[in-house]
Design a protein around this motif. Structure first.
Motif, PDB file in Angstrom:
ATOM      1  N   ASP A 239      25.987  49.368  30.995  1.00 33.53           N
ATOM      2  CA  ASP A 239      23.995  49.456  30.775  1.00 33.53           C
ATOM      3  C   ASP A 239      24.130  50.606  31.893  1.00 33.53           C
ATOM      4  O   ASP A 239      22.590  50.908  32.604  1.00 33.53           O
ATOM      5  CB  ASP A 239      23.625  48.962  31.543  1.00 33.53           C
ATOM      6  N   ARG A 240      25.213  51.497  32.478  1.00 32.72           N
ATOM      7  CA  ARG A 240      25.466  52.336  33.752  1.00 32.72           C
ATOM      8  C   ARG A 240      26.517  53.289  32.722  1.00 32.72           C
ATOM      9  O   ARG A 240      27.430  53.701  32.853  1.00 32.72           O
ATOM     10  CB  ARG A 240      25.515  52.079  34.135  1.00 32.72           C
ATOM     11  N   PRO A 241      25.734  54.709  31.444  1.00 32.89           N
ATOM     12  CA  PRO A 241      26.258  55.698  30.638  1.00 32.89           C
ATOM     13  C   PRO A 241      26.759  56.802  32.422  1.00 32.89           C
ATOM     14  O   PRO A 241      27.315  57.580  31.555  1.00 32.89           O
ATOM     15  CB  PRO A 241      25.265  55.549  29.914  1.00 32.89           C
ATOM     16  N   HIS A 242      26.287  56.304  33.172  1.00 32.85           N
ATOM     17  CA  HIS A 242      26.960  58.077  34.110  1.00 32.85           C
ATOM     18  C   HIS A 242      28.288  57.078  35.345  1.00 32.85           C
ATOM     19  O   HIS A 242      28.821  58.484  35.843  1.00 32.85           O
ATOM     20  CB  HIS A 242      25.624  58.044  35.065  1.00 32.85           C
ATOM     21  N   LEU A 243      28.526  55.721  34.846  1.00 36.27           N
ATOM     22  CA  LEU A 243      29.113  55.643  35.951  1.00 36.27           C
ATOM     23  C   LEU A 243      31.271  55.928  34.658  1.00 36.27           C
ATOM     24  O   LEU A 243      31.274  55.665  33.654  1.00 36.27           O
ATOM     25  CB  LEU A 243      29.907  54.130  35.611  1.00 36.27           C
ATOM     26  N   ALA A 244      32.443  56.960  34.951  1.00 35.57           N
ATOM     27  CA  ALA A 244      33.183  56.714  34.830  1.00 35.57           C
ATOM     28  C   ALA A 244      32.673  57.202  33.047  1.00 35.57           C
ATOM     29  O   ALA A 244      33.999  56.331  32.653  1.00 35.57           O
ATOM     30  CB  ALA A 244      34.107  55.041  34.305  1.00 35.57           C
ATOM     31  N   GLY A 245      31.878  58.559  33.533  1.00 37.89           N
ATOM     32  CA  GLY A 245      32.430  59.493  32.210  1.00 37.89           C
ATOM     33  C   GLY A 245      31.412  58.138  30.469  1.00 37.89           C
ATOM     34  O   GLY A 245      32.184  58.109  29.880  1.00 37.89           O
ATOM     35  N   GLY A 246      30.888  57.064  31.177  1.00 37.75           N
ATOM     36  CA  GLY A 246      30.427  56.667  29.899  1.00 37.75           C
ATOM     37  C   GLY A 246      31.523  55.011  29.828  1.00 37.75           C
ATOM     38  O   GLY A 246      31.052  54.334  29.089  1.00 37.75           O
ATOM     39  N   ALA A 247      32.131  55.131  29.879  1.00 36.79           N
ATOM     40  CA  ALA A 247      33.340  53.964  30.175  1.00 36.79           C
ATOM     41  C   ALA A 247      32.939  52.896  30.086  1.00 36.79           C
ATOM     42  O   ALA A 247      31.748  52.754  30.793  1.00 36.79           O
ATOM     43  CB  ALA A 247      34.455  54.193  30.792  1.00 36.79           C
ATOM     44  N   ARG A 248      33.419  51.674  29.376  1.00 39.51           N
ATOM     45  CA  ARG A 248      32.319  50.376  29.568  1.00 39.51           C
ATOM     46  C   ARG A 248      33.020  49.400  30.749  1.00 39.51           C
ATOM     47  O   ARG A 248      32.930  48.680  31.549  1.00 39.51           O
ATOM     48  CB  ARG A 248      32.321  49.800  28.195  1.00 39.51           C
ATOM     49  N   VAL A 249      34.773  49.769  30.179  1.00 38.99           N
ATOM     50  CA  VAL A 249      35.613  48.566  31.161  1.00 38.99           C
ATOM     51  C   VAL A 249      36.105  49.232  32.471  1.00 38.99           C
ATOM     52  O   VAL A 249      36.432  50.127  32.039  1.00 38.99           O
ATOM     53  CB  VAL A 249      37.041  48.170  30.446  1.00 38.99           C
ATOM     54  N   MET A 250      35.963  49.257  33.439  1.00 39.16           N
ATOM     55  CA  MET A 250      36.200  49.518  34.389  1.00 39.16           C
ATOM     56  C   MET A 250      37.689  48.722  35.033  1.00 39.16           C
ATOM     57  O   MET A 250      38.259  50.048  35.925  1.00 39.16           O
ATOM     58  CB  MET A 250      34.956  48.655  35.536  1.00 39.16           C
ATOM     59  N   ARG A 251      37.613  47.863  34.951  1.00 37.28           N
ATOM     60  CA  ARG A 251      38.882  47.412  35.107  1.00 37.28           C
ATOM     61  C   ARG A 251      39.324  45.647  34.592  1.00 37.28           C
ATOM     62  O   ARG A 251      38.493  44.940  34.027  1.00 37.28           O
ATOM     63  CB  ARG A 251      39.105  47.633  37.052  1.00 37.28           C
ATOM     64  N   VAL A 252      40.653  45.851  35.119  1.00 37.70           N
ATOM     65  CA  VAL A 252      40.810  44.510  34.456  1.00 37.70           C
ATOM     66  C   VAL A 252      41.517  43.935  35.669  1.00 37.70           C
ATOM     67  O   VAL A 252      42.360  44.102  35.989  1.00 37.70           O
ATOM     68  CB  VAL A 252      42.387  44.491  33.124  1.00 37.70           C
ATOM     69  N   LYS A 253      41.263  42.154  35.487  1.00 36.56           N
ATOM     70  CA  LYS A 253      41.433  41.348  36.649  1.00 36.56           C
ATOM     71  C   LYS A 253      42.934  40.159  36.472  1.00 36.56           C
ATOM     72  O   LYS A 253      42.006  39.629  34.450  1.00 36.56           O
ATOM     73  CB  LYS A 253      41.117  41.265  37.762  1.00 36.56           C
ATOM     74  N   PRO A 254      44.090  39.492  37.310  1.00 36.22           N
ATOM     75  CA  PRO A 254      44.623  38.697  36.237  1.00 36.22           C
ATOM     76  C   PRO A 254      43.499  37.684  36.398  1.00 36.22           C
ATOM     77  O   PRO A 254      42.750  37.871  37.303  1.00 36.22           O
ATOM     78  CB  PRO A 254      45.454  38.639  37.538  1.00 36.22           C
ATOM     79  N   ARG A 255      44.023  36.481  35.668  1.00 39.32           N
ATOM     80  CA  ARG A 255      42.979  35.413  35.967  1.00 39.32           C
ATOM     81  C   ARG A 255      43.977  34.120  35.898  1.00 39.32           C
ATOM     82  O   ARG A 255      45.668  34.405  35.142  1.00 39.32           O
ATOM     83  CB  ARG A 255      42.056  35.083  34.482  1.00 39.32           C
ATOM     84  N   TYR A 256      44.041  33.542  36.726  1.00 37.76           N
ATOM     85  CA  TYR A 256      45.064  32.234  36.783  1.00 37.76           C
ATOM     86  C   TYR A 256      44.915  31.217  35.389  1.00 37.76           C
ATOM     87  O   TYR A 256      44.103  30.803  35.181  1.00 37.76           O
ATOM     88  CB  TYR A 256      44.296  31.490  37.768  1.00 37.76           C
ATOM     89  N   ASN A 257      46.233  31.826  35.336  1.00 37.94           N
ATOM     90  CA  ASN A 257      46.696  30.152  34.137  1.00 37.94           C
ATOM     91  C   ASN A 257      48.276  29.642  34.987  1.00 37.94           C
ATOM     92  O   ASN A 257      49.168  30.463  34.599  1.00 37.94           O
ATOM     93  CB  ASN A 257      46.671  30.765  32.220  1.00 37.94           C
ATOM     94  N   ALA A 258      48.234  28.862  35.084  1.00 41.91           N
ATOM     95  CA  ALA A 258      48.840  28.338  35.281  1.00 41.91           C
ATOM     96  C   ALA A 258      50.190  28.449  34.556  1.00 41.91           C
ATOM     97  O   ALA A 258      52.149  28.078  35.294  1.00 41.91           O
ATOM     98  CB  ALA A 258      49.087  26.244  36.496  1.00 41.91           C
ATOM     99  N   GLU A 259      50.174  27.986  33.667  1.00 42.91           N
ATOM    100  CA  GLU A 259      51.058  28.273  32.466  1.00 42.91           C
ATOM    101  C   GLU A 259      51.759  29.282  32.332  1.00 42.91           C
ATOM    102  O   GLU A 259      52.962  29.470  31.316  1.00 42.91           O
ATOM    103  CB  GLU A 259      51.157  26.988  31.587  1.00 42.91           C
ATOM    104  N   VAL A 260      51.011  30.718  32.450  1.00 39.29           N
ATOM    105  CA  VAL A 260      51.260  32.181  31.448  1.00 39.29           C
ATOM    106  C   VAL A 260      51.447  32.684  33.107  1.00 39.29           C
ATOM    107  O   VAL A 260      52.645  33.387  32.977  1.00 39.29           O
ATOM    108  CB  VAL A 260      50.342  32.289  30.927  1.00 39.29           C
ATOM    109  N   ASN A 261      51.091  32.656  33.782  1.00 34.58           N
ATOM    110  CA  ASN A 261      50.924  34.388  34.271  1.00 34.58           C
ATOM    111  C   ASN A 261      50.151  33.610  35.977  1.00 34.58           C
ATOM    112  O   ASN A 261      50.335  34.795  36.880  1.00 34.58           O
ATOM    113  CB  ASN A 261      50.181  35.413  33.785  1.00 34.58           C
ATOM    114  N   GLN A 262      50.170  32.735  35.763  1.00 34.32           N
ATOM    115  CA  GLN A 262      49.943  32.399  37.638  1.00 34.32           C
ATOM    116  C   GLN A 262      48.534  33.439  38.315  1.00 34.32           C
ATOM    117  O   GLN A 262      47.804  33.406  37.549  1.00 34.32           O
ATOM    118  CB  GLN A 262      50.506  32.250  38.622  1.00 34.32           C
TER     119      GLN A 262
END
Lengths: 543, 635
Positions: A239-262
């Protein structure tokens, strides 16, 4: 097994458990800066001080092993006073530049000050000056004044990547995090130091100043960057098209999973999200001319329907993609293979194996090769890589082979389909996602474009295929749909849609379902409703 | 730069340690000896030799003050500016040097000949004001002797080490006082040192040291022989009965400590000798290393046998060059006589000893910091648990003992534990070496029963002989700079661990710093806080931040910018530092703040109110420059 009391409640835990772990297992949060469950214990920040009966001094919860009969208090005047004074120490030389700090809003100095601090500042001296806004490498920026010297980042580069770039130089209040002069922090997992940094000392150059974190929404997902299937959170703004040239994804963060990537993900996965908003196919086109889904689906259904039943097997080629969800791959299998009887349908393309290591990065850059195999669209087993011993202990094993339909011609790979196109045997080609120019060369694809009767590209982003295909059907990326990927260890992981498909793009499942509803209407008696037939074999999952 | 020529020496060094990384400090020393400083190529080479990233090599180089990343002058003059030297005129020494050399502290003369720096305590307090010039300690420096020294330094050709001429210059290390020597008619310089024993000082007479034959003739190595024929348990029992307590400062019963070594642990056990003497006001271990090194070696043999160790390390502070050389010489003698190595005296017991040199960090005197440093790291104290006796050096059971503690062991075995116990109190046996410095008539090292009173140490003619002429006693720090201060009215106290603890202070390292009425307590605390700020390792936040905070407030007060709430802030900050860190350094930094303000509050208040010091006119204790050590800080 020792039984101890924490804040008046009893708990029995394994020997060797620390107080902070025992408390956490009871839902009691003990504040921490240097403690990180994925790293060795440093015990230097001192914020996790707790009171232990019979101990004369406050003890740090992170390094105190539990003992039978131990009585622990994580609150009370002594603990609260201790924490408050530690916070005060941590903040005296901190620049308090929250308004211009990217960490603001997700900073544990801010958080803990509000929870445990709330004292009147009384430091009236000159703060120690240190270096600011120092790029450590392509991904990470350092502000040494904000650093509280918890050493998490140093331990990360020592213990997880074993690359040892970071150090704490000098001593006393002159201590400073940094690199050896002239070196840079540029390993395949550099971005994780930003995650482990509890304050604004290490910020992400990719994310820096793009958005305040309180504008971000988060959606749990699975990285599509390789066959490891690291669990991630997609942080986005719609809902903030003025940010980052209108991109929606700002970043990706890891999510804990003990068996895959911790707790971790690689930089390739972390910074590989830009395709979600950039270079996307936004319109349905036919030979470069914008058209509508309605027209396209009608015409494509008609074109498929005109191929005589006995010719379908030989004259139609389909190249699905292991970037698709397992559900979509099963749908392709049902619709093209089971329903239309097309045997030349295979996701195996002649890709060079990508870079890999013995940690998270896999040479197979598709998140769902196993899903394609289970749908019977990619031969009988993984071509690459060999399944390695799992780094994180037991896996939910159980990927089931042998569900392949008997009609599958195992030797028919994408390369053979292209060969047959060039030989004039196949005259209808439907390609999902792949860049055929990269795979087979521009001349070949040009020739396909000229010689095929029907050349359909269904994909999310512009590429060589979209340039030459007769029909371009814009599809959704993984962040725009629900589904599951099965990783290289056979673990199926569900994920959910973060936001709606961009512009006119649609989820592949929707495109295929609608196509076949129309196909059924124009005649082929074999057409089946997508909801019947073999189902994806989902084993477990963590979405 | 050619490192090939260092390879074989490097191999030898690495071969001494159980883990390659432990060779970090000695390899850096090797590079610095070769090139005069540690160039980036040297850091790279060291890192590659021991499998450590260059960033971690730089961490270590930047942590220790004695390593230089840039070339320094041929003569490095390090002026000690810690309290004991300040009390005796370190500021004057520095000013004189700056004027004569035309450079400030932290700088090198344009001809590259002399680098001048200020350093924290050299532990040459009996020779205050003292400096270290290259490897040699020089003191006490009167304006005249300092000029003599400089004449030599400046006139000596670069290829010639002026120190070989030191005899002609009549400069002898640790020259605490001048006594006419008998017969020769020449003036000979001797510090005041006990030489009568009964436990530790019997062989302190010769400044050249007591060597194997003299030691053996005095009954040396009899105790080791005796111990090797009894069981380790019997040795521990004997030491327990003697009431010997750790004389590094903590006062923990030595026999009890040895008993903590697990019997069923298959890992090798280590004995580590703490010769990282650094507590301001203390210089006892230096005398043992230099004058009676065999007493220490014999103590080490007995201790190693008692705890089942076949490998002992001795960690000697980097500044102690001659003590290390003397100890090495004694080791060679002992090895030649079959007291070090395989099958000692046919007993079947093996013991190797390795000398490990520090590189300039007070914190490495803390036993776990010493172990981290020995393992090749920055001197960061280790988290406890595990305790060293269970998991210490290289994660193996380890006992760390102070030099003086171990030197007490042979006499205990030889004369029996009852003899030793009787010398002391019911809970602490024996005698101690008391380091007396500051405003006393005879600064020096005095052996006395542990329960000698502080008053006697200061005023008795057997010891320091009183406060310097015409002045009254104002305050005393009884156990090294970490100990809480006592006023002139509080000196009627016995010096054993328990009595001083009851008096609200501590025996610590038995370094007694005496201050007369000319001393400004505000400046004394400024100096102490400067020391703790400089020496905090920076690991735990309360200490790293708190020591800097305290110093900044003290500095402001001294500059006449004190504020009414400063004293409350100081007390509160000090209180908040206490008991919250991995080691007790932060507590040690807090105690002076608390005690100086508590006992001399009006003096602080006066300073803050008037912005000036009444005593500065008369006293010598004036703030030194705060320049950092040259070229050790990384970017």
């Amino acid at each position: 097994m020792p039984t101890l009391t924490i804040d008046g409640k009893q708990i029995t835990v394994d020997p060797g458990t620390t107080v902070i772990q025992a408390a956490e297992s009871m839902g009691i949060f003990v504040p921490r800066y240097c403690y990180h469950p994925g790293l060795s214990i440093a015990g230097n920040c001192r914020i996790c001080l707790v009171e232990i009966e019979k101990a004369p001094k406050l003890q740090i919860a992170c390094n105190t092993p539990v003992a039978d009969g131990m009585v622990v208090r994580t609150n009370g005047q002594k603990v609260e006073q201790g924490r408050q004074s530690v916070l005060e120490f941590l903040l005296i030389n901190h620049p308090l530049d929250c308004p211009v700090c990217d960490q603001s809003g997700e900073c544990d100095l801010q958080n803990f000050y509000m929870q445990y601090g709330l004292y009147d500042p009384r430091f009236k001296e000159q703060k120690v000056k240190k270096t600011k806004a120092v790029p450590l490498g392509p991904t990470v920026m350092l502000d040494a004044e904000r650093c509280i010297l918890c050493s998490r980042c140093v331990r990360f580069t020592d213990e997880i990547t074993k690359t040892g770039e970071l150090g704490i130089f000098n001593r006393g209040d002159q201590s400073e995090i940094g690199l050896y002069p002239g070196k840079e922090l540029n390993n395949k997992y550099s971005g994780n130091v930003v995650d482990v940094c509890p304050v604004g000392a290490l910020t992400d150059r990719d994310f820096r100043f793009k958005a305040r974190v309180w504008y971000l929404s988060s959606s749990p997902s699975v990285c599509n960057g390789c066959s490891q299937g690291c669990n991630i959170d997609i942080h986005y703004v719609t809902d903030r098209p003025h940010l980052a040239g209108g991109a929606r994804v700002m970043r990706v963060k890891p999510r804990y999973n003990a068996e895959v990537n911790q707790w971790w993900i690689c930089d390739e996965g972390r910074y590989g999200y830009h395709f979600i908003d950039q270079g996307r196919l936004r319109k349905v086109t036919h030979r470069g001319v914008e058209t509508t889904w309605e027209k396209a689906l009608m015409e494509l259904a008609g074109a498929l329907g005109r191929v005589k039943e006995e010719n379908r097997q030989g004259q139609i080629g389909v190249i699905p993609s292991a970037q698709l969800t397992t559900e979509e791959l099963f749908l392709i299998r049902k619709l093209f293979v089971d329903s239309l009887g097309i045997s030349q349908c295979d996701a195996r393309v002649p890709e060079k194996p990508g870079t890999s290591d013995d940690f998270l990065i896999k040479a197979d850059k598709n998140p769902n090769t196993a899903g394609a195999v289970s749908a019977g669209l990619a031969g009988s087993s993984f071509d690459t890589p060999a399944v390695r011993p799992e780094p994180f202990g037991k896996l939910r094993a159980g990927f089931v082979e042998g569900r392949r339909p008997a009609t599958q011609d195992e030797r028919c790979t994408a390369a053979q389909i292209i060969d047959r196109c060039l030989a004039g045997q196949i005259n209808v080609l439907w390609v999902f996602g792949h860049d055929l120019v990269k795979l087979f060369g521009e001349q070949t694809v040009k020739k396909l474009s000229q010689e095929l009767e029907l050349f359909v590209f269904q994909g999310s982003n512009e590429n060589g295929s979209s340039r030459y295909a007769h029909w371009v059907l814009p599809s959704a990326v993984y962040a725009e749909k629900d589904g599951a990927f099965t990783n290289c260890h056979g673990l199926a992981q569900k994920f959910t849609k973060a936001f709606e498909p961009l512009k006119d793009s649609r989820a592949d499942s929707q495109i295929l379902t609608e196509l076949f509803e129309r196909l059924a209407a124009v005649g082929p008696e074999q057409a089946v409703h997508p909801s019947t037939g073999p189902a994806p074999d989902l084993i477990g999952g963590s979405g | 730069m050619d490192f090939k020529q260092l390879e074989s020496e490097a191999d030898k060094i690495i071969g001494r340690y159980e883990e390659k990384r432990a060779a970090m400090l000695p390899l850096l020393w090797l590079v610095q000896e070769k090139f005069g400083y540690i160039p980036p190529e040297g850091e790279q080479w060291v890192g590659e030799r021991i499998g450590v990233s260059i960033a971690h090599v730089r961490e270590v180089v930047s942590f220790y003050t004695l390593y230089h990343t840039k070339p320094i002058g041929k003569h490095h003059i390090q002026v000690c500016t810690t309290l004991p030297c300040l009390l005796k005129g370190a500021k004057r020494v520095l000013a004189q040097l700056e004027e004569r050399l035309g450079i400030g502290a932290g700088q090198t003369t344009p001809d590259g000949k002399v680098t001048l720096s200020t350093v924290e305590c050299l532990c040459a307090c009996e020779a205050a004001p003292a400096t270290q010039i290259n490897e040699r300690y020089v003191g006490p420096l009167t304006p005249e002797t300092l000029n003599q020294v400089l004449d030599h330094v400046l006139k000596t050709p670069e290829t010639h080490d002026w120190l070989v001429d030191s005899a002609r210059a009549e400069l002898v290390e640790a020259r605490a006082n001048v006594r006419p020597s008998t017969g020769s008619g020449r003036t000979e310089f001797q510090p005041y040192v006990s030489t009568e024993g009964p436990v530790l000082s019997k062989r302190f007479r010769s400044a050249e040291g007591a060597w194997f034959d003299a030691y053996a003739a005095d009954g040396g190595y009899q105790a080791a022989k005796q111990a090797l024929t009894s069981t380790p348990a019997q040795v521990i029992e004997t030491v327990l009965k003697s009431n010997l307590r750790g004389l590094g400062g903590a006062g923990f019963p030595t026999g009890k400590k040895w008993g903590f070594i697990p019997k069923d642990n298959p890992k090798p056990k280590f004995l580590v000798v703490n010769a990282d003497e650094g507590e301001p006001g203390t210089f006892k271990d230096r005398y043992i290393l230099e004058r009676d090194p065999h007493a220490l070696i014999e103590g080490m043999i007995i201790a190693a046998y008692a705890i089942g160790s076949h490998k002992a390390y001795i960690y000697i502070r980097g500044e102690y060059v001659r003590p290390a050389q003397r100890f090495a010489k004694a080791m060679e003698e002992a090895r030649g006589k079959g007291w070090i190595g395989k099958n000692i005296q046919g007993s079947g017991f093996d013991l190797e000893i390795v000398i490990h040199r520090g590189a300039g960090a007070y914190i490495c005197g803390e036993e776990t910091a010493l172990l981290t440093s020995l393992e090749g790291g920055k001197g960061f104290p280790k988290l406890k648990p595990p305790f060293p006796a269970i998991s210490g050096l290289f994660k193996c059971p380890t006992i760390v003992n102070n030099v003086e503690t171990l030197a007490c062991v042979p006499p205990i075995i030889r004369n029996g534990p009852e003899w030793f116990a009787k010398l002391g109190t019911a809970k602490q046996g024996g005698t101690r070496l008391f380091s007396l410095c500051g405003h006393v008539v005879r600064p020096g090292l005095y052996e006395a029963p542990v329960a000698v009173t502080l008053k006697d140490l200061i005023f008795d003619s057997r010891y320091a002989g009183g406060v310097r002429a015409g002045k009254k006693l104002k305050a005393v720090i009884p156990g090294g700079i970490s100990a809480k201060i006592l006023t002139a009215e509080e000196i009627n106290v016995a010096m054993d661990f328990d009595s001083l603890m009851a008096a609200g202070t501590m025996a610590g390292s038995a370094g007694v710093i005496v201050m007369d009425e000319t001393t400004c307590i505000v400046q004394a605390l400024w100096s102490a806080s400067h020391f703790f700020k400089d020496e905090s390792c920076g690991q735990c936040s309360p200490c790293r931040e708190g020591t800097g905070w305290v110093f900044k407030i003290m500095d402001r007060i001294l500059k006449g910018q004190g504020r009414p709430h400063d004293l409350d802030a100081l007390l509160s900050v000090a209180g908040n530092m206490e008991g919250k860190t991995i080691c007790v350094f932060a507590d040690a930094a807090a105690w002076p703040v608390q005690s100086y303000i508590q006992k001399f509050r009006s003096e602080f208040e006066h300073h803050i109110a008037t912005g000036r010091c009444e005593l500065a006119v008369r006293g010598e204790l004036v703030e030194p420059r705060t320049d950092r050590h040259p070229s050790t800080n990384s970017g």
